[in-house]
Design an enzyme around this catalytic site. Sequence first.
Site, PDB file in Angstrom:
ATOM      1  N   CYS A   1      63.681  32.623  37.827  1.00 11.86           N
ATOM      2  CA  CYS A   1      63.144  32.714  39.196  1.00 11.86           C
ATOM      3  C   CYS A   1      61.749  32.124  39.313  1.00 11.86           C
ATOM      4  O   CYS A   1      61.269  31.877  40.421  1.00 11.86           O
ATOM      5  CB  CYS A   1      63.168  34.158  39.668  1.00 11.86           C
TER       6      CYS A   1
ATOM      7  N   HIS B   1      58.663  34.807  45.765  1.00 16.42           N
ATOM      8  CA  HIS B   1      60.065  34.745  45.335  1.00 16.42           C
ATOM      9  C   HIS B   1      60.824  35.858  46.051  1.00 16.42           C
ATOM     10  O   HIS B   1      60.317  36.971  46.209  1.00 16.42           O
ATOM     11  CB  HIS B   1      60.136  34.924  43.818  1.00 16.42           C
TER      12      HIS B   1
ATOM     13  N   ASN C   1      68.910  36.233  46.788  1.00 15.97           N
ATOM     14  CA  ASN C   1      68.091  35.650  45.720  1.00 15.97           C
ATOM     15  C   ASN C   1      68.773  34.382  45.221  1.00 15.97           C
ATOM     16  O   ASN C   1      69.824  34.444  44.582  1.00 15.97           O
ATOM     17  CB  ASN C   1      67.947  36.679  44.593  1.00 15.97           C
TER      18      ASN C   1
END
Length: 332
Positions: free
Chosen positions: A116, A257, A287
Amino acid sequence: MGRRIAAKITGVAGYVPPRVVTNFDLEKRVDTNDEWIRTRTGIRERHYAEPGVAASHLGTEAAKKLLAAQGVQPDQIDIIVVATVTPDMLFPSTACLIQDRLGAKNAWGFDLSAACSGFAYALTVGAQFVASGTHKRALVIGSDVMTSILDYKDRATCVLFGDGAGAVLVEPAASDAEGILDFAHDIDGSGGCNLYMPAGGSLNPASLETVEKRMHYVHQEGAQVFKYAVRRMSELALQVLERNGFTSRDLALVVPHQANLRIIRAMQERLGVDDSKILVNIDRFGNTTAATIPLALMDALEQKRLRKGDLVLLITVGAGYTTGAILMRWAY
Ligand code: UT7
C-alpha cells in the site's frame, strides 16, 4: 530542513474497471452485511476487474488517459515505475508490459513492491531520476488487481479490497520550492507476518499443497495492522511537517492511503485537521493498494480541492510494514 527534490507532479489520471460490486452484492457471496462493512471500514462499493484483466491492463488505461490529457507522446516518456503487489506475472515486469502497450519506446523501467506504500515509494524513485537531471519525464503508476488474491472464505479481509490503477507524470520543478518538498519513508520488517501472501514466491512455490492450504491469498491480522497504521501514519506526518517548518494548520489537503475510514479519522484527529482537509474516497473504491493515492489525487482535482501552491501531504502504511509520507507544494 527536508530533502528538497526538484521534481513535480504535472498530471494525474486514474482508471477503475467498470464492474461495481456493492456491499449488498458481497452479502450474497460472503457471510457479511452492508452495515458491518460500512461502519467498520467506510466502504460502500468497489470495482472488480473481469477475469483476464490484469494489473498491466488497468495501468495501461490509466497511463493512456494521462498522456492524452497532458498531450504527451508515449515516446517522450523516459522511465516507467510501476508499484504493484499483483503483477500480471512474476516476470516480465508489469512496467515492460505497459511500456509495450503504450509504445513508450524510449522508456526503461521496472516494478516496485511496497504494497500500500508502493505508489509513494514509486513516486519518490521516479522523482529522483527527474531531479537528477538525467530524465525529463517519469511515468509513475500504481496498479493492483487485489481480487486476484482474495480469499472469499476470509470475510474480514475479502470485503476490504477493490481493483484500480492511477498514474502520474513527474517532470522537473522550476525551483525546489514547488513540487516535492520532502519525503519520510520507513520500513519495519518485524511486521511482515501481519500482512502477507504466503505462497507463489521462492519460499513456497505453487503446489497442490499451497493451493489446498489457501496460501495464494492475502493473509491479514487486521487489528495489528490497524494499530500500527494509525500510530505510524500520524508520527511520520507530524515528523515531515515539523522538519520542514510547518504544522498541520499549513496543510491544504491530506491524501491518505484508503484502507479503512476509521484509520483515516484516527490519524486526522491526531493531526488536528478538519474533514475539509482530508480526501476520502474509500466508500467508492475500497482499498486498491498501490492505486489508492493516485485515485484520491484524481478525485481531489476533479472536486477542485487542489490548487497551485497548496501544501499537500500524501501518507500511507502497507504490508512490510512500509510507511510513506510525501510533502508537496502542488504545482499546477
Ligand atoms: O492497506 C493495507 C493495510 N490494511 C489495513 O489497514 C487494514 C487494517 N485493519 C482493519 O481495517 C480492521 O482491522 C478490519 C476492518 C480488517 C477488521 O475490523 P476490526 O474492527 O478489527 O474487526 P475484528 O477483526 O476484530 O472483528 C470484529 C467482529 C468479529 O466478530 P466477533 O468475534 O466479535 O463475534 C468478526 O468475526 O466482526 C466480525 N467480522 C465480520 N462481520 C461481518 C469480521 N469481518 C466481518 C465481516 N462481516 N466482513
